[in-house]
Design a protein around this motif. Structure first.
Motif, PDB file in Angstrom:
ATOM      1  N   LYS A 146      -5.968  -3.188  -1.171  1.00  0.00           N
ATOM      2  CA  LYS A 146      -5.150  -1.980  -1.087  1.00  0.00           C
ATOM      3  C   LYS A 146      -5.679  -0.879  -1.997  1.00  0.00           C
TER       4      LYS A 146
ATOM      5  N   TYR B 174       1.175   4.149  -2.891  1.00  0.00           N
ATOM      6  CA  TYR B 174       0.963   5.570  -2.652  1.00  0.00           C
ATOM      7  C   TYR B 174       2.191   6.375  -3.025  1.00  0.00           C
TER       8      TYR B 174
ATOM      9  N   LEU C  11      -6.133   2.991  -0.843  1.00  0.00           N
ATOM     10  CA  LEU C  11      -5.556   4.147  -1.520  1.00  0.00           C
ATOM     11  C   LEU C  11      -6.642   5.108  -1.965  1.00  0.00           C
TER      12      LEU C  11
ATOM     13  N   ILE D  51      -2.190   5.950   6.113  1.00  0.00           N
ATOM     14  CA  ILE D  51      -2.372   4.636   5.487  1.00  0.00           C
ATOM     15  C   ILE D  51      -2.485   3.550   6.547  1.00  0.00           C
TER      16      ILE D  51
ATOM     17  N   ALA E 174       0.833  -1.197   0.000  1.00  0.00           N
ATOM     18  CA  ALA E 174       0.000   0.000   0.000  1.00  0.00           C
ATOM     19  C   ALA E 174       0.870   1.250   0.000  1.00  0.00           C
TER      20      ALA E 174
END
Lengths: 142, 981
Positions: free
Chosen positions: A127, A93, A131, A112, A89
């Motif tokens: 994920k 990002y 996001l 996160i 994740a």
């Protein structure tokens, strides 16, 4: 999870979150234990260390150690993958994440983390959805 | 936000550039001071909530972020809470966001500030906001999400518990979005973990069922977490939900029906699968109960569940991707755990399959899998009938014991511990002991503990156990806790059968012989030699003197604890072996000045003991220790429990007694019974011998005394014995005397009747309260009692008070009804002014000879009767030496003896039977008050003969009477009287 600590190879803490009420001295002891027990381990060794009432499950990415403390009886392998999920994740990002990203955008990694884990439990294993939520939140801030 | 936080960026850079911990600390302190200054509000800027109104949104956020950062680095942040709360209250999403994040991190649930923010959080949870984001105002669900997240994350939940109804409502409300629901589920779980009573199963189970049918896998995952959490607190309430769980599992495993985003390396949501399997583990009876009810629906989901589990078992493969392999194996191990919880109620092919897989896993190279394989196999080993198949892997496990990785070694040790039984114990323990020498410090203590438990549990020969522990001490003495060697002592003491005690003593003597050996060895050796050293004292090189020398060479290097043990051992050695006394005495003399109080006291007491007490009392004090109580749980098992938690496989193993243990227990019980019988027999004899001459039975202070009661002081016991013996043969005298009380007795007898006056004089400076004297009834004496008012009242608050310098008086009228050989007991109880309770168990000098009437016989008649009474139980004989320091036996001495027989024992001298001065013969009749069938009193004729051996300084006393008890009684009184002559 009981706690989540990111530690650099040098023993510096990059991110830490304790999901239960630990006193400051307990927290210091935990981080000291992590530095003493995990950092010197060889890469071929297993990723689980028993330490009193909990186990450390850790995973190393480059020079960063992602360490979680779990109570005995947790499924260690899936915890290991949970760490990986979190890293994926972060990767998604920051677009291939590196230690510096985490250092300078601590608040983002915290977001996160909070989006994925609530009270130490996995909340969302997708994920993309994580996001999406982060991006939405950012849009609102702008 | 990167533009907003320039200051933050700079701060982080500064910290990164810090060359040392000190420099970093300095920078942080400077920043904290700066932020504190900024946050300190003055005058009109001071907001209602204590925040500084002068700060604009940007700098407030910036400083709060800095605080968060400092906190995450591990520094203490104890201010700025007002600013955090101001951010949470804000209507702008950007501020609220920062506020909530900081709230979760910085504040603890017990913070007093929490109260002021509760309402804001509640509002965020419930108030409908705009449905779409406008002007930076948060929508309902984002605000809810933020609030829920921080409620769950805030540690210390006391205050937050007030919000649980809102959380629960949010979770079950139709309007909540999936994103909010999943957070609410986890948030509720967090609350319930802290206070389980918030949610009752009966009300919540239907909601739970609803949630389990949710289409959104994220919601399902969170809900299953909640379900598992709730059900582990109260499994009964959620049993109805098993079919739902099985259904979801079936979808995931059998049909692979899963949204693409939730596939994790092609595995359908492993997290959800694992949580469902964990939930099912809470119901070990699930399979069997279903079969009993014969319910169709039940049957169906059980079939499905079994096919799910077997599919997981058979279709898990090692894949290239480490992540996929991890996820799959995670599920697999969880499935095996489920099989373990089912135990024998599960299908046997599943158990065998699991066993085969685990056997493979413990030999793979991948360390995580091996670790978990070992761990899970230890769990599986608890099931009946798995022992044989596990033993096949013994050598593989032994390899893992030498692994470089401590985690793997630990688990290998754990598995070895569990798989150990009587057959392989010797091999495993020897292997462990061999490995102990190489093992590193981190695991040694655990190893030592486990070896000690195994060796004890499975020892078929306890000598092997003793050897093993000695090896442990010599290899790794520092890790052998006191509990372990205490256990050795207990076991050796409690197993007097065979030559274990002698063997242990000899082995330890050899073990302690080298100049340098571990202190623990010295301790065990000291203790065991003190107890059982005498068993080997005959062997060459093991005499008492040598035992002392071997132990004493360690004295200089021992610490206080060891020295204290050594001191006691020395006292025992000195007691047993004359030749040790001169060796031990200087040690005691030196230690009387020891700085250690314990050693000082022990040595002073041991040194003084010989002079202060009679030899019997010393003998009593230094006697071997009695066997230890067999506690259910040994100290070692307790330690194991502490280390591993109650429910670990190892603990379950340790608490189950092994076959060897049971056998030993049975043996020692049988032996104990036998010993008891012998002891009872001996005690009976002993009693008979000692009773009339000893004022108190057996152990001083024994009897129904509680701790707070003061018994007879030890130092007056020898005097008491003497006084009692004297009184047996003289009409009046003092029976007992200490600083508080004097008991005097006057007694006279006519035939079978006697009149005994007992005087209790108060010698102290204060009155004695609740003074009571209780004379025990006995079969052979009819006793009439009279006394000072209250004296005979056997109530706790009865009794009379004896003023200073006055006496209480007790008058007894007795009539003897049968032959007897003891003396009636009398308990004297009183309370001093300062509340101290005293209780003295005394004996009244009313013995058989008191009721004798002298008979004068012609020599011929005497000899005729003497011969006619020859026989086993009618005759008693004993040899007594003249007391040390007494005159040699001469005619003068013999006159005193004759005097004792005639005046003391009330026998008629039969002078004609004593041609030389070295014998004294006498005859008497023992009169009783009972009548025979003809109405005549029953009398017993008694003869006594004392023969002196002047050369040996000894007397032989022989009594022959018609009644065995009489023979014994007369002999005893004669013996003590002669001793006093």
């Amino acid at each position: 999870f009981n706690f989540f600590v990111l530690m650099s190879r040098q023993g510096k803490i990059r991110l830490s979150e304790f999901f239960q009420s630990y006193t400051e001295s307990e927290k210091r002891r935990i981080t000291k234990d992590i530095a003493a027990d995990i950092l010197p381990r060889a890469p071929k060794m297993c990723n689980i260390i028993e330490k009193g009432p909990y186990k450390f499950v850790y995973r190393r990415y480059a020079s960063l150690y992602f360490v979680v403390g779990v109570p005995l009886g947790m499924n260690e392998l899936i915890v290991l993958e949970q760490i990986h999920l979190f890293v994926e994740a972060l990767d998604g990002y920051f677009n291939s994440v590196c230690e510096l990203d985490l250092v300078f955008s601590l608040h983002k990694s915290l977001l996160i983390l909070f989006e994925m884990f609530i009270g130490g439990m996995l909340c969302e294993s997708n994920k993309r959805e994580v996001l999406k939520a982060i991006v939405e939140a950012e849009e609102m801030v702008e | 936000m990167s533009t907003q936080a320039r200051g933050l960026q700079n701060f982080i850079s500064d910290l990164r550039n810090a060359k040392s911990k000190e420099e970093e600390q300095k920078r942080v302190d400077k920043e904290l001071a700066n932020i504190r200054k900024k946050f300190t509000a003055t005058g009109k800027n001071l907001g209602e909530d204590g925040s500084n109104n002068a700060l604009n949104s940007y700098s407030r956020k910036k400083y709060v972020w800095k605080l968060v950062y400092i906190h995450v680095l591990g520094y203490d942040v104890d201010f700025g809470h007002a600013e955090v709360l101001a951010l949470v209250r804000s209507t702008k999403y950007s501020e609220k966001h920062v506020g909530y994040t900081a709230l979760s991190l910085l504040l603890r649930g017990d913070d007093p500030m929490m109260n002021s923010i509760l309402n804001t959080i509640r509002k965020d949870m419930t108030n409908p906001g705009p449905t779409s984001a406008k002007n930076n105002v948060p929508t309902t669900d984002t605000a809810q999400a933020l609030a829920l997240c921080s409620i769950a994350n805030i540690s210390g939940l006391e205050l937050i518990q007030t919000l649980h109804s809102e959380v629960q409502h949010t979770l079950t409300a139709k309007s909540s979005t999936p994103c909010v629901k999943k957070k609410a589920a986890l948030c509720l779980l967090r609350l319930v973990r802290t206070s389980p009573k918030l949610v009752t199963g009966r009300e919540f189970a239907p909601h739970m069922a609803q949630l389990l049918q949710d289409k959104h896998l994220g919601v399902l995952t969170s809900s299953t977490s909640l379900l598992y959490g709730l059900a582990s607190q109260n499994p009964q309430d959620y049993q109805t939900l098993i079919p739902y769980a099985v259904h979801i599992l079936g979808m995931l495993v059998l049909k692979k029906a899963c949204a693409r985003e939730y596939l994790y390396y092609r595995t359908p949501s492993p997290w959800l699968q694992i949580k469902l399997l964990k939930f099912l583990q809470l119901y070990p009876q699930a399979l069997s109960s279903g079969q009993n009810e014969n319910d169709n629906g039940q049957e169906q989901h059980i079939v499905q569940l079994i096919s799910v589990v077997s599919k997981i078992l058979t279709e898990t493969d090692v894949s290239d991707s480490i992540n996929k392999s991890n996820a799959d194996h995670a599920i697999l191990f969880e499935a095996v755990n489920l099989i373990v919880t089912w135990g024998s109620s599960g299908p046997s092919q599943l158990r065998e399959g699991a066993m085969k897989l685990l056997g493979k896993f413990i030999s793979v190279r991948e360390p995580n899998i091996r670790y978990l394989g070992l761990l899970t196999m230890a769990k599986l080993a608890q099931l009946e009938g798995t022992a044989e198949s596990i033993k096949k892997h013994q050598s593989t496990v032994l390899v893992s014991l030498k692994d470089a990785d401590i985690s793997v070694r630990r688990r290998a040790l754990g598995l070895l511990f569990v798989m150990c039984d009587t057959d392989n114990a010797e091999r495993i323990v020897d292997e462990l002991v061999a490995h102990l020498a190489l093992a590193d410090a981190a695991i040694r203590e655990e190893m030592v503990l486990k070896i000690a438990i195994l060796a004890e549990k499975y020892a078929t020969d306890l000598r092997w156990y003793v050897d093993t522990i000695l090896k442990l001490i010599s290899i790794s003495g520092d890790h052998v806790s006191d509990a372990i060697w205490h256990r050795v002592v207990q076991i050796v003491t409690n197993h007097p059968q065979g030559d274990l005690q002698a063997y242990t003593a000899a082995t330890l003597l050899v073990g302690a012989s080298p100049r340098r050996c571990h202190e623990t060895t010295v301790r065990v050796a000291a203790y065991v030699l003190g107890e059982f050293g005498f068993l080997v004292a005959e062997r060459p090189g093991m005499s008492g003197e040598e035992q002392f020398r071997i132990l004493h060479q360690h004295w200089a290097t021992s610490d206080a604890k060891t020295r204290a043990i050594l001191t006691s051992t020395y006292a025992k050695l000195a007691n047993l072996y004359e030749e040790c006394r001169p060796l031990v005495a200087p040690v005691f003399a030196r230690c009387k000045n020891s700085v250690d109080v314990e050693i000082q006291q022990r040595s002073a007491e041991y040194a003084a003991m010989r002079e202060a007490f009679s030899p019997e009392a010393v003998e009593d004090l230094l006697r071997e220790m009695p066997p230890f109580e067999d506690k259910k749980q040994s100290a070692l098992e307790q330690r194991l429990c502490e280390k591993e938690g109650e429910d670990s496989a190892a603990v379950a193993k340790a608490t189950r007694p092994s076959a060897a243990q049971r056998q030993r227990q049975a043996q020692s019980q049988a032996a104990a019974r036998a010993a008891e019988e012998v002891a009872a027999q001996q005690a009976a004899e002993q009693n008979a011998i000692n009773d009339p001459i000893s004022p108190i039975s057996g152990n001083p202070g024994a009897g129904p005394l509680d701790r707070s009661t003061v018994g007879i002081p030890k130092d007056v016991i020898p005097a008491m014995r003497k006084a009692f013996s004297n009184l047996c043969t003289s009409p009046s005298g003092v029976l007992f005397e200490n600083s508080l009380l004097q008991v005097g007795v006057k007694h006279e007898y006519v035939g079978a009747q006697g009149r005994i006056s007992v005087f209790f004089g108060n010698l102290s400076k204060t009155p004695l309260l609740h003074f009571r004297a209780i004379v025990d009834e006995s079969d052979h004496l009819r006793i009439q009692k009279q006394g000072t008012t209250g004296l005979l009242d056997d109530g706790d608050d009865g009794g009379c008070s004896v003023e200073v310098r006055t006496q209480a008086k007790l008058l007894l009228l007795v009539e003897v009804t049968a032959p007897f050989d003891d003396a009636p007991a009398m308990r004297v109880m009183f309370e001093t002014e300062d509340g101290e309770l005293h209780e003295y168990p005394l004996r009244l000098p009313i013995v058989a000879t008191c009721f004798m009437e002298p008979v004068t016989l012609e020599p011929g008649a005497f000899m005729q009767r003497w011969r006619s009474l020859e026989g086993q139980d009618r005759e008693c004989q004993e040899v007594v030496k003249t007391p040390a320091g007494a005159d040699s036996i001469d005619e003068e001495y013999m006159k005193r003896i004759a005097h004792i027989i005639t005046d003391g024992l009330k026998f008629g001298r039969c002078a004609g039977c004593d041609p030389t001065p070295w014998t004294v013969s006498g005859a008497a009749t023992f009169r009783t008050g009972s009548k025979d069938d003809n109405g005549n009193n029953i009398n017993v004729g008694c003869l006594v003969r004392v023969e002196a051996n002047p050369q040996a300084g000894a007397f032989r006393v022989t009594t022959r009477t018609l009644h065995p008890l009489c023979s014994k009684a007369v002999k005893n009184v004669a013996l003590v009287s002669i001793k006093l002559a």
